[in-house]
Scaffold this motif. Sequence first.
Motif, PDB file in Angstrom:
ATOM      1  N   PHE A 181       0.833  -1.207   0.000  1.00 26.88           N
ATOM      2  CA  PHE A 181       0.000   0.000   0.000  1.00 26.88           C
ATOM      3  C   PHE A 181       0.869   1.259   0.000  1.00 26.88           C
ATOM      4  CE2 PHE A 181      -2.501  -3.482   1.480  1.00 26.88           C
ATOM      5  CZ  PHE A 181      -3.712  -3.299   0.857  1.00 26.88           C
TER       6      PHE A 181
ATOM      7  N   ARG B 266       3.719  -0.225  -4.378  1.00 25.85           N
ATOM      8  CA  ARG B 266       2.398  -0.590  -4.895  1.00 25.85           C
ATOM      9  C   ARG B 266       2.063  -2.077  -4.770  1.00 25.85           C
ATOM     10  NH1 ARG B 266       0.150   3.691  -7.983  1.00 25.85           N
ATOM     11  NH2 ARG B 266       1.573   5.443  -7.952  1.00 25.85           N
ATOM     12  N   GLY B 267       0.831  -2.402  -5.172  1.00 22.10           N
ATOM     13  CA  GLY B 267       0.301  -3.737  -4.935  1.00 22.10           C
ATOM     14  C   GLY B 267       0.805  -4.808  -5.875  1.00 22.10           C
TER      15      GLY B 267
ATOM     16  N   GLY C 265      -3.595  -4.194  -2.989  1.00 20.40           N
ATOM     17  CA  GLY C 265      -2.715  -3.069  -2.660  1.00 20.40           C
ATOM     18  C   GLY C 265      -3.043  -1.826  -3.456  1.00 20.40           C
ATOM     19  N   LEU C 266      -2.136  -0.858  -3.341  1.00 22.50           N
ATOM     20  CA  LEU C 266      -2.314   0.416  -4.037  1.00 22.50           C
ATOM     21  C   LEU C 266      -2.329   0.180  -5.548  1.00 22.50           C
ATOM     22  CD1 LEU C 266      -2.396   3.513  -3.461  1.00 22.50           C
ATOM     23  CD2 LEU C 266       0.088   3.506  -3.781  1.00 22.50           C
ATOM     24  N   GLU C 267      -3.276   0.778  -6.255  1.00 20.78           N
ATOM     25  CA  GLU C 267      -3.399   0.561  -7.704  1.00 20.78           C
ATOM     26  C   GLU C 267      -2.069   0.811  -8.403  1.00 20.78           C
ATOM     27  OE1 GLU C 267      -6.319   3.403  -9.080  1.00 20.78           O
ATOM     28  OE2 GLU C 267      -4.760   4.893  -9.403  1.00 20.78           O
TER      29      GLU C 267
ATOM     30  N   GLN D  40      -6.640  -2.631  -9.851  1.00 26.67           N
ATOM     31  CA  GLN D  40      -7.256  -1.999  -8.687  1.00 26.67           C
ATOM     32  C   GLN D  40      -7.402  -2.981  -7.536  1.00 26.67           C
ATOM     33  OE1 GLN D  40      -8.517   1.255  -8.725  1.00 26.67           O
ATOM     34  NE2 GLN D  40      -8.024   1.676 -10.871  1.00 26.67           N
ATOM     35  N   HIS D  41      -7.236  -2.445  -6.336  1.00 26.69           N
ATOM     36  CA  HIS D  41      -7.367  -3.223  -5.111  1.00 26.69           C
ATOM     37  C   HIS D  41      -8.666  -4.029  -5.097  1.00 26.69           C
ATOM     38  CE1 HIS D  41      -6.706  -4.320  -1.022  1.00 26.69           C
ATOM     39  NE2 HIS D  41      -7.635  -3.553  -0.505  1.00 26.69           N
TER      40      HIS D  41
END
Length: 267
Positions: free
Chosen positions: A73, A77-78, A226-228, A235-236
């Motif tokens: 996050f 990022r994810g 996680g964060l896009e 997207q999460h």
Amino acid sequence: MERMNKKIFSDADEDISSFSASCLFCGSDHIFPGDNFRVSGQALMEQLAHTKNIGSDTSGNSDQHRLSTDPLFGPSRGKMFGVMECRAADGSTLFFKAFSGQFNGLWLVEGWAPPLFDVDEWTRVNAGPELAIKTLGAEIKACHDDHERGKRLQQERKKLSRKLMKDLHALYRLTNFRGQTLSLTDLLSERTGIPTGTGDCCAPKLLNFAATNNLVPTGISEFYWGLENKSADRQHRHFYPPCAEKCRPILGFMLCGLDELYAPQRL
Ligand SMILES: [Zn+2]
Ligand SMILES: [Zn+2]
């Protein structure tokens, strides 16, 4: 081909059962014959949301910190996670899971599908050249005014990176459901380019694990956690089919033979 490409990139919650890939081995198109297995994907999501960690140990040992999902996050990022349902030879149902690429620098985490190569071998092949590439990077930064030297070093670095990628790709072992095994370099031509990260996504890890352990996959789902990502196409908490760029060129071969394992069950 073009149409499928667009479809894969545009629909966030696309079903994996619509995914087909042409097999470079037998020439036909193979689809994943199982289900889009979202229930288990959602269960894994809830587990991640609850534990904020991918470790199986909840007693809080030293590795737990390294397995925290917090960095997903942050600026790094994810990433994608996947779950697979399989039928074992004795008829029992098994579940296993995978994360894409490395998790916080780790290829191997207990309870998660391993990568498609021997990790010790990968580390050995990667270590020297990676250090050399980093050193060259620092030297390039340091020679501000000497453009000639900078250019030469850049070319050197590019050559080293290419050679390293080629050597690493040769370590990947992809096994299909006919029991055939090829390396990434056997399967794809270095000449036309093998995208970075090919073979590291969840679907290839899960399928390879199933094929090498005599399991028949009956369901799969992949979601982003996680964060896009920067391009905002991940997207999460959204489910996605295997990616077109890295997965489609290899999944045809990896799925080869799977539909025949289904046939007796369906009669
Ligand atoms: Zn992929
Ligand atoms: Zn095939």
